[in-house]
Motif scaffolding. Structure first.
Motif, short mmCIF file in Angstrom:
data_model
loop_
_atom_site.label_atom_id
_atom_site.label_comp_id
_atom_site.label_asym_id
_atom_site.label_seq_id
_atom_site.Cartn_x
_atom_site.Cartn_y
_atom_site.Cartn_z
N ALA A 19 0.84 -1.21 0.00
CA ALA A 19 0.00 0.00 0.00
C ALA A 19 0.87 1.25 0.00
CB ALA A 19 -0.94 -0.02 1.20
N GLU A 20 1.98 1.19 0.74
CA GLU A 20 2.91 2.32 0.76
C GLU A 20 3.49 2.56 -0.64
OE1 GLU A 20 4.11 4.45 3.05
OE2 GLU A 20 3.01 3.75 4.81
N GLU A 21 3.93 1.49 -1.30
CA GLU A 21 4.53 1.63 -2.63
C GLU A 21 3.50 2.11 -3.65
OE1 GLU A 21 7.65 1.39 -3.57
OE2 GLU A 21 8.65 0.30 -1.94
N ALA A 22 2.26 1.68 -3.47
CA ALA A 22 1.19 2.07 -4.40
C ALA A 22 0.72 3.50 -4.15
CB ALA A 22 0.01 1.09 -4.27
N ASP A 188 15.62 -1.19 1.52
CA ASP A 188 16.07 0.17 1.82
C ASP A 188 15.27 1.24 1.07
OD1 ASP A 188 17.87 -0.76 3.63
OD2 ASP A 188 19.61 -0.62 2.31
N ARG A 189 14.30 0.84 0.28
CA ARG A 189 13.45 1.82 -0.40
C ARG A 189 12.70 2.64 0.65
NH1 ARG A 189 12.11 0.89 -5.63
NH2 ARG A 189 9.98 1.69 -5.35
N PRO A 190 12.45 3.93 0.37
CA PRO A 190 11.77 4.77 1.37
C PRO A 190 10.44 4.19 1.87
CG PRO A 190 12.66 6.13 -0.39
CD PRO A 190 12.89 4.71 -0.80
N ARG A 191 9.65 3.60 0.96
CA ARG A 191 8.34 3.09 1.39
C ARG A 191 8.49 1.77 2.16
NH1 ARG A 191 7.62 7.36 2.07
NH2 ARG A 191 5.89 6.56 3.28
N LEU A 193 11.08 1.29 4.15
CA LEU A 193 11.51 1.75 5.47
C LEU A 193 10.32 2.21 6.30
CD1 LEU A 193 14.78 3.67 4.49
CD2 LEU A 193 14.61 1.48 5.70
N ALA A 194 9.35 2.86 5.63
CA ALA A 194 8.14 3.30 6.34
C ALA A 194 7.37 2.09 6.90
CB ALA A 194 7.26 4.12 5.41
N ALA A 195 7.25 1.05 6.08
CA ALA A 195 6.54 -0.16 6.54
C ALA A 195 7.34 -0.86 7.64
CB ALA A 195 6.32 -1.10 5.35
N ARG A 196 8.65 -0.88 7.50
CA ARG A 196 9.48 -1.53 8.54
C ARG A 196 9.37 -0.79 9.87
NH1 ARG A 196 15.25 -1.89 5.88
NH2 ARG A 196 15.79 -2.59 7.97
N LYS A 197 9.23 0.53 9.77
CA LYS A 197 9.09 1.32 11.01
C LYS A 197 7.79 0.94 11.74
CE LYS A 197 9.52 6.15 12.36
NZ LYS A 197 9.50 7.53 11.88
N LEU A 198 6.72 0.79 10.97
CA LEU A 198 5.45 0.37 11.58
C LEU A 198 5.58 -1.02 12.19
CD1 LEU A 198 2.95 1.60 8.84
CD2 LEU A 198 3.16 2.49 11.18
N ARG A 199 6.29 -1.89 11.49
CA ARG A 199 6.48 -3.26 11.99
C ARG A 199 7.27 -3.25 13.29
NH1 ARG A 199 9.80 -7.55 11.95
NH2 ARG A 199 8.84 -9.56 11.50
#
Ligand SMILES: N[C@@H](CCC(=O)N[C@@H](CS)C(=O)NCC(=O)O)C(=O)O
Length: 202
Positions: A19-22, A188-191, A193-199
């Motif tokens: 969803a982040e990438e989309a 390491d893609r920005p989106r 990293l955003a998902a990993r932060k939530l995880r």
């Protein structure tokens, strides 16, 4: 608004990343593992008693990688390319689910997921051997920056997601430098990293 059911620590991580990438708006319904996934309210969206599940208006889906194909299709190219490259996306996605995930799971449960006293070193070794056999194939196929070609597609996301546990738990990628570099690029893609932060925060 997409509704993505499941804690970000589960396979719902894959769908959150998609969803982040989309670039699609989404809401996380943080269903935990154990009793919550078996609750009647959750069985309405995933009759398997598992996460993730996705609601997109009237559409309700289960199976993380199928959810991701749906999310990517809404975004279109380059995440979800057309024509022959769409067929290549399906090939890699099904390969991830049927060839890679069983071995990756066998290794993960017996290497770090289960409590130490429940781990079977023989099973861990068998899982690792299965993963390595698939990495041998992938290493030979990775002739561009991404699995379908130069662009990052949902095939990369689906396949890398299935290897996330190995990548983040020190699986030995020493014999597969192209795979390792590709996984690093994906996560390491920005989106991502955003998902990993939530995880990590869940
Ligand atoms: N093939 C399914 C697997 C789903 C799955 O096994 N989810 C785990 C969490 S990552 C789960 O819900 N486990 C709970 C249980 O099996 O009781 C998918 O990719 O969506």
């Amino acid at each position: 608004m997409l509704r993505l059911h499941g804690t970000p620590k589960s396979r719902n991580f894959r769908c959150i990343w998609a969803a982040e990438e989309a670039g699609l708006p989404y809401e996380i319904v943080p269903v935990g593992l154990g009793a919550p996934v078996k609750a009647p309210s959750h069985l309405k969206v995933n009759p398997n008693g598992k996460v993730p599940a996705m609601e997109d208006g009237e559409l309700v889906l289960f199976e993380s990688l199928a959810i991701n194909l749906h999310i990517a299709a809404k975004a279109g190219a380059p995440l979800s390319p057309a024509g022959d490259d769409h067929s290549r996306v399906l090939q890699w996605t099904l390969w991830a689910a049927t060839e890679v995930e069983p071995s990756a799971g066998q290794w993960a449960y017996n290497a770090y997921l289960r409590p130490p006293e429940e781990r079977d070193p023989g099973q861990a070794a068998a899982g690792a051997a299965g993963v390595i056999a698939r990495l041998d194939v992938l290493e030979g196929q990775l002739t561009a920056a991404h699995v379908v070609g130069p662009d990052f597609t949902i095939a990369d996301l689906n396949l890398a997601s299935v290897l996330f546990g190995a990548w983040s738990n020190r699986f030995d990628f020493g014999g597969h430098p192209r795979v390792k570099a590709w996984l690093d690029r994906c996560f390491d893609r920005p989106r991502a990293l955003a998902a990993r932060k939530l995880r990590d925060a869940a």
